[in-house]
Scaffold this motif. Structure first.
Motif, mmCIF file in Angstrom:
data_model
loop_
_atom_site.group_PDB
_atom_site.id
_atom_site.type_symbol
_atom_site.label_atom_id
_atom_site.label_comp_id
_atom_site.label_asym_id
_atom_site.label_seq_id
_atom_site.Cartn_x
_atom_site.Cartn_y
_atom_site.Cartn_z
ATOM 1 N N MET A 28 0.850 -1.175 0.000
ATOM 2 C CA MET A 28 0.000 0.000 0.000
ATOM 3 C C MET A 28 0.888 1.228 0.000
ATOM 4 O O MET A 28 1.819 1.328 0.791
ATOM 5 N N PRO A 29 0.670 2.179 -0.866
ATOM 6 C CA PRO A 29 1.488 3.392 -0.914
ATOM 7 C C PRO A 29 1.387 4.171 0.397
ATOM 8 O O PRO A 29 0.390 4.122 1.093
ATOM 9 N N THR A 30 2.452 4.880 0.701
ATOM 10 C CA THR A 30 2.462 5.734 1.882
ATOM 11 C C THR A 30 2.365 7.181 1.443
ATOM 12 O O THR A 30 2.575 7.512 0.287
ATOM 13 N N GLU A 31 2.068 8.061 2.377
ATOM 14 C CA GLU A 31 1.919 9.471 2.047
ATOM 15 C C GLU A 31 3.266 10.142 1.841
ATOM 16 O O GLU A 31 4.277 9.711 2.368
ATOM 17 N N ASN A 32 3.236 11.245 1.100
ATOM 18 C CA ASN A 32 4.426 12.076 0.950
ATOM 19 C C ASN A 32 4.634 12.839 2.245
ATOM 20 O O ASN A 32 3.690 13.201 2.916
ATOM 21 N N VAL B 261 7.185 5.692 -7.663
ATOM 22 C CA VAL B 261 7.984 4.566 -8.128
ATOM 23 C C VAL B 261 8.574 4.868 -9.500
ATOM 24 O O VAL B 261 7.866 5.349 -10.395
ATOM 25 N N TYR B 262 9.839 4.550 -9.668
ATOM 26 C CA TYR B 262 10.511 4.656 -10.968
ATOM 27 C C TYR B 262 10.613 3.247 -11.546
ATOM 28 O O TYR B 262 11.068 2.320 -10.873
ATOM 29 N N VAL B 263 10.201 3.064 -12.789
ATOM 30 C CA VAL B 263 10.282 1.765 -13.452
ATOM 31 C C VAL B 263 11.587 1.718 -14.250
ATOM 32 O O VAL B 263 11.867 2.612 -15.048
ATOM 33 N N LEU C 33 12.019 -2.959 -10.759
ATOM 34 C CA LEU C 33 12.869 -3.503 -11.819
ATOM 35 C C LEU C 33 12.134 -4.513 -12.685
ATOM 36 O O LEU C 33 11.528 -5.462 -12.181
ATOM 37 N N LEU C 34 12.209 -4.312 -13.986
ATOM 38 C CA LEU C 34 11.659 -5.256 -14.943
ATOM 39 C C LEU C 34 12.628 -6.417 -15.125
ATOM 40 O O LEU C 34 13.827 -6.287 -14.839
ATOM 41 N N LYS D 94 11.926 -5.896 -7.342
ATOM 42 C CA LYS D 94 11.512 -6.377 -8.655
ATOM 43 C C LYS D 94 10.063 -5.958 -8.839
ATOM 44 O O LYS D 94 9.274 -5.983 -7.899
ATOM 45 N N ALA D 95 9.703 -5.564 -10.042
ATOM 46 C CA ALA D 95 8.367 -5.047 -10.302
ATOM 47 C C ALA D 95 7.279 -6.019 -9.864
ATOM 48 O O ALA D 95 6.300 -5.627 -9.226
ATOM 49 N N HIS D 96 7.457 -7.299 -10.162
ATOM 50 C CA HIS D 96 6.412 -8.269 -9.808
ATOM 51 C C HIS D 96 6.263 -8.403 -8.292
ATOM 52 O O HIS D 96 5.167 -8.644 -7.797
ATOM 53 N N GLU D 97 7.353 -8.197 -7.538
ATOM 54 C CA GLU D 97 7.257 -8.243 -6.072
ATOM 55 C C GLU D 97 6.449 -7.061 -5.550
ATOM 56 O O GLU D 97 5.627 -7.213 -4.648
ATOM 57 N N LEU D 98 6.677 -5.882 -6.109
ATOM 58 C CA LEU D 98 5.940 -4.706 -5.687
ATOM 59 C C LEU D 98 4.455 -4.847 -6.040
ATOM 60 O O LEU D 98 3.585 -4.513 -5.243
#
Length: 116
Positions: A1-5, A19-21, A83-84, A109-113
């Motif tokens: 779950m995303p957290t606040e800024n 998130v940066y891909v 990460l892809l 890794k992207a799939h983990e996120l």
């Protein structure tokens, strides 16, 4: 779950939910944009703010260093990097991971996120 800024002194904002891909592009059909876009769409659907290098598309006359210089500015706005597959075969993604490590960003890794 995303957290606040969270805002800090001098107007600096910690972007925990941004998130940066990162992944390979060079030498892959369509620069691997379909994989980048699919992950970015899924992350956005889960409430993350996403910096996707595929969003700028192909810029006439731009070289690898031009793309990297721009993309690194976007990476610096993020709290984590997704990460892809095969990212380790990309010199750009390896550079992005090195910078993310130095900045203390979460590296997943992207799939983990996506499966959190």
């Amino acid at each position: 779950m995303p957290t606040e800024n969270k805002s800090c002194a001098a107007g600096v904002t910690l972007r925990a939910n941004r998130v940066y891909v990162a992944g390979p592009m060079t030498g892959i059909a369509d620069f691997n944009y379909p994989a980048f876009n699919a992950v970015a769409d899924q992350l956005r659907a889960q409430g993350y703010e996403v910096e996707n290098p595929a969003d700028h598309g192909v810029v006439e006359g731009a070289q690898w260093a031009d793309y990297m210089a721009y993309d690194l500015t976007r990476l610096g706005l993020c709290g984590m990097i997704a990460l892809l597959p095969d990212w380790e075969h990309s010199k750009g993604a390896r550079l992005e991971v090195l910078i993310a490590e130095r900045l203390g960003m979460k590296i997943l890794k992207a799939h983990e996120l996506l499966n959190r």
